[in-house]
Design an enzyme around this catalytic site. Structure first.
Site, PDB file in Angstrom:
ATOM      1  CG  ASP A  36      -2.130   0.875   1.079  1.00 56.69           C
ATOM      2  OD1 ASP A  36      -2.347   1.416  -0.023  1.00 56.69           O
ATOM      3  OD2 ASP A  36      -2.861   1.038   2.070  1.00 56.69           O
ATOM      4  N   GLY A  37       0.333   2.316  -0.594  1.00 56.63           N
ATOM      5  CA  GLY A  37       1.003   3.621  -0.534  1.00 56.63           C
ATOM      6  C   GLY A  37       1.571   4.108  -1.864  1.00 56.63           C
ATOM      7  CD1 TRP A  41       7.387   6.457  -2.953  1.00 60.00           C
ATOM      8  CD2 TRP A  41       6.849   6.858  -5.091  1.00 60.00           C
ATOM      9  NE1 TRP A  41       8.561   6.491  -3.684  1.00 60.00           N
ATOM     10  CE2 TRP A  41       8.253   6.739  -4.999  1.00 60.00           C
ATOM     11  CE3 TRP A  41       6.279   7.115  -6.345  1.00 60.00           C
ATOM     12  CZ2 TRP A  41       9.091   6.850  -6.108  1.00 60.00           C
ATOM     13  CZ3 TRP A  41       7.119   7.244  -7.447  1.00 60.00           C
ATOM     14  CH2 TRP A  41       8.503   7.105  -7.322  1.00 60.00           C
ATOM     15  CD  GLU A  83     -13.640  -4.677  -1.401  1.00 62.22           C
ATOM     16  OE1 GLU A  83     -12.476  -5.119  -1.336  1.00 62.22           O
ATOM     17  OE2 GLU A  83     -14.642  -5.412  -1.357  1.00 62.22           O
ATOM     18  CG  ASN A  84      -8.053  -1.875  -5.198  1.00 65.92           C
ATOM     19  OD1 ASN A  84      -7.181  -2.716  -5.000  1.00 65.92           O
ATOM     20  ND2 ASN A  84      -8.262  -0.893  -4.315  1.00 65.92           N
ATOM     21  NE  ARG A 207      -2.962  -1.559   4.474  1.00 65.11           N
ATOM     22  CZ  ARG A 207      -4.221  -1.567   4.110  1.00 65.11           C
ATOM     23  NH1 ARG A 207      -5.042  -2.443   4.625  1.00 65.11           N
ATOM     24  NH2 ARG A 207      -4.680  -0.708   3.211  1.00 65.11           N
ATOM     25  CB  SER A 215      -7.975  -3.558   2.924  1.00 63.84           C
ATOM     26  OG  SER A 215      -7.645  -2.370   3.595  1.00 63.84           O
TER      27      SER A 215
HETATM   28  C1  IPE Z   1      -5.594  -2.735  -0.239  1.00 59.76           C
HETATM   29  O1  IPE Z   1      -5.206  -1.416  -0.388  1.00 59.76           O
HETATM   30  C2  IPE Z   1      -5.601  -3.422  -1.573  1.00 59.76           C
HETATM   31  C3  IPE Z   1      -4.302  -3.625  -2.191  1.00 59.76           C
HETATM   32  C4  IPE Z   1      -3.124  -3.333  -1.683  1.00 59.76           C
HETATM   33  C5  IPE Z   1      -4.349  -4.218  -3.501  1.00 59.76           C
HETATM   34  P1  IPE Z   1      -6.278  -0.247  -0.550  1.00 59.76           P
HETATM   35  O2  IPE Z   1      -5.495   1.013  -0.644  1.00 59.76           O
HETATM   36  O3  IPE Z   1      -7.208  -0.552  -1.650  1.00 59.76           O
HETATM   37  O4  IPE Z   1      -7.083  -0.339   0.810  1.00 59.76           O
HETATM   38  P2  IPE Z   1      -7.865   0.754   1.643  1.00 59.76           P
HETATM   39  O5  IPE Z   1      -8.822   1.424   0.715  1.00 59.76           O
HETATM   40  O6  IPE Z   1      -6.842   1.718   2.166  1.00 59.76           O
HETATM   41  O7  IPE Z   1      -8.520  -0.010   2.745  1.00 59.76           O
HETATM   42  C1  IPE Z   2      -1.618   0.178  -3.365  1.00 64.18           C
HETATM   43  O1  IPE Z   2      -1.365   1.539  -3.398  1.00 64.18           O
HETATM   44  C2  IPE Z   2      -1.805  -0.430  -4.735  1.00 64.18           C
HETATM   45  C3  IPE Z   2      -3.191  -0.830  -5.044  1.00 64.18           C
HETATM   46  C4  IPE Z   2      -4.200  -0.799  -4.226  1.00 64.18           C
HETATM   47  C5  IPE Z   2      -3.417  -1.298  -6.400  1.00 64.18           C
HETATM   48  P1  IPE Z   2      -2.543   2.594  -3.396  1.00 64.18           P
HETATM   49  O2  IPE Z   2      -2.898   2.923  -4.808  1.00 64.18           O
HETATM   50  O3  IPE Z   2      -3.669   2.135  -2.551  1.00 64.18           O
HETATM   51  O4  IPE Z   2      -1.823   3.837  -2.715  1.00 64.18           O
HETATM   52  P2  IPE Z   2      -2.477   4.890  -1.719  1.00 64.18           P
HETATM   53  O5  IPE Z   2      -3.066   4.124  -0.579  1.00 64.18           O
HETATM   54  O6  IPE Z   2      -3.501   5.646  -2.496  1.00 64.18           O
HETATM   55  O7  IPE Z   2      -1.322   5.749  -1.312  1.00 64.18           O
HETATM   56 MG    MG Z   3      -4.105   2.361  -0.587  1.00 54.38          MG
END
Ligand code: IPE
Ligand code: IPE
Ligand code: MG
Length: 261
Positions: A36-37, A41, A83-84, A207, A215
């Site tokens: 995540d992040g 970044w 959910e993405n 995480r 999540s």
């Molecule tokens: C969890 O990250 C899903 C993945 C890393 C693929 P998200 O960024 O989607 O989760 P939330 O929305 O912060 O819970």
């Molecule tokens: C995780 O990074 C990758 C996926 C969920 C695909 P994010 O895209 O959730 O990054 P943040 O949480 O918005 O920083």
């Molecule tokens: Mg995220």
């Protein structure tokens, strides 16, 4: 088992981090990672979110290598959740293309490292080129006996649990019709219907990015998993951050509900 001396797996560690402290006999069999992040970044650098996802690929590469060399047998990486799909179309499309391109580019290298690539999640909803790239990687590497890489794509744990319940019901009806008896619903029978069937539960969940939630990831499988959360954003994650997680895990006292001996 370490694939090579631990000081070669983790050469030039940052000050204060000593790879020799890693206990070869207590490396977790299965590590799961919520990467995540990437978006934050990119934002910090005034870049498009997709640039963050692209920057995350190097961290994936390093993590796979460090895990495999350290003797981890299963590595599960959360790449796209159910959910993405709520994200903007261009980000979703960009991610799907990135998965396809990266898988095609990396499969030979993974194969050489004896890694076995599998996916967990509902693959039927993915664009054809993405699904096919994962299928080809699985086909090419399915005979490998090294680390198993489970890529969680369009993965949601609640959906997975419902999928398993459906399988158990179908099996029960089938058995009832044949024998007039219902099978006993055991943990093993239920787990056969999960996408992770055949893999042990993760001992360690990492995480990144400072979030402390699951999540919708591996709700059943994480029952007794140790959690390691770090503020490092995924694109900044590397083998040394992975080593820190392994060392933190080795410092944990796992009781599984019992009284400490
Ligand atoms: C969890 O990250 C899903 C993945 C890393 C693929 P998200 O960024 O989607 O989760 P939330 O929305 O912060 O819970
Ligand atoms: C995780 O990074 C990758 C996926 C969920 C695909 P994010 O895209 O959730 O990054 P943040 O949480 O918005 O920083
Ligand atoms: Mg995220």
């Amino acid at each position: 088992m370490f694939a090579k001396p631990v000081t070669e797996i983790y050469p030039n560690p940052p000050k204060g981090l000593d790879p020799r402290l890693l206990d070869e006999g207590r490396v977790p069999q299965h590590v799961a990672v919520i990467m995540d992040g990437n978006g934050r970044w990119a934002k910090k650098r005034a870049l498009n979110r997709l640039r963050g996802h692209k920057a995350g690929i190097e961290a994936v590469r390093e993590t796979i290598r460090a895990a495999s060399d350290s003797g981890v047998r299963y590595l599960t990486i959360y790449s796209f959740s159910t959910e993405n799909w709520k994200r903007p179309d261009d980000e979703v499309e960009g991610l799907m293309q990135l998965f396809a391109k990266t898988m095609l580019a990396e499969v030979d290298g993974l194969h050489e490292e004896h890694v076995r690539v599998k996916t967990i999640g509902n693959m039927s909803k993915l664009p054809a080129e993405t699904r096919e790239a994962f299928e080809e990687a699985w086909e090419k590497t399915k005979g490998n006996d090294g680390m198993t890489l489970l890529v969680a794509v369009n993965y949601g744990s609640r959906e997975e649990i419902l999928h398993a319940v459906q399988a158990v019901v179908e099996q029960s009806v089938d058995q009832f019709q044949k024998t007039d008896n219902l099978p006993e619903i055991t943990g093993d029978l239920f787990e056969d219907g999960l996408y992770t069937a055949g893999s042990p539960d993760p001992e360690l969940l990492i995480r990144t990015s400072g979030e402390m939630r699951v999540s919708n990831f591996l709700l059943w499988q994480l029952a007794y998993t140790e959690f390691y959360c770090t503020n490092v954003l995924w694109p900044d994650f590397n083998r040394y951050e992975f080593l820190k997680a392994l060392l933190a895990y080795q410092g944990r006292n796992r009781r599984f509900g019992a009284v400490q001996a």
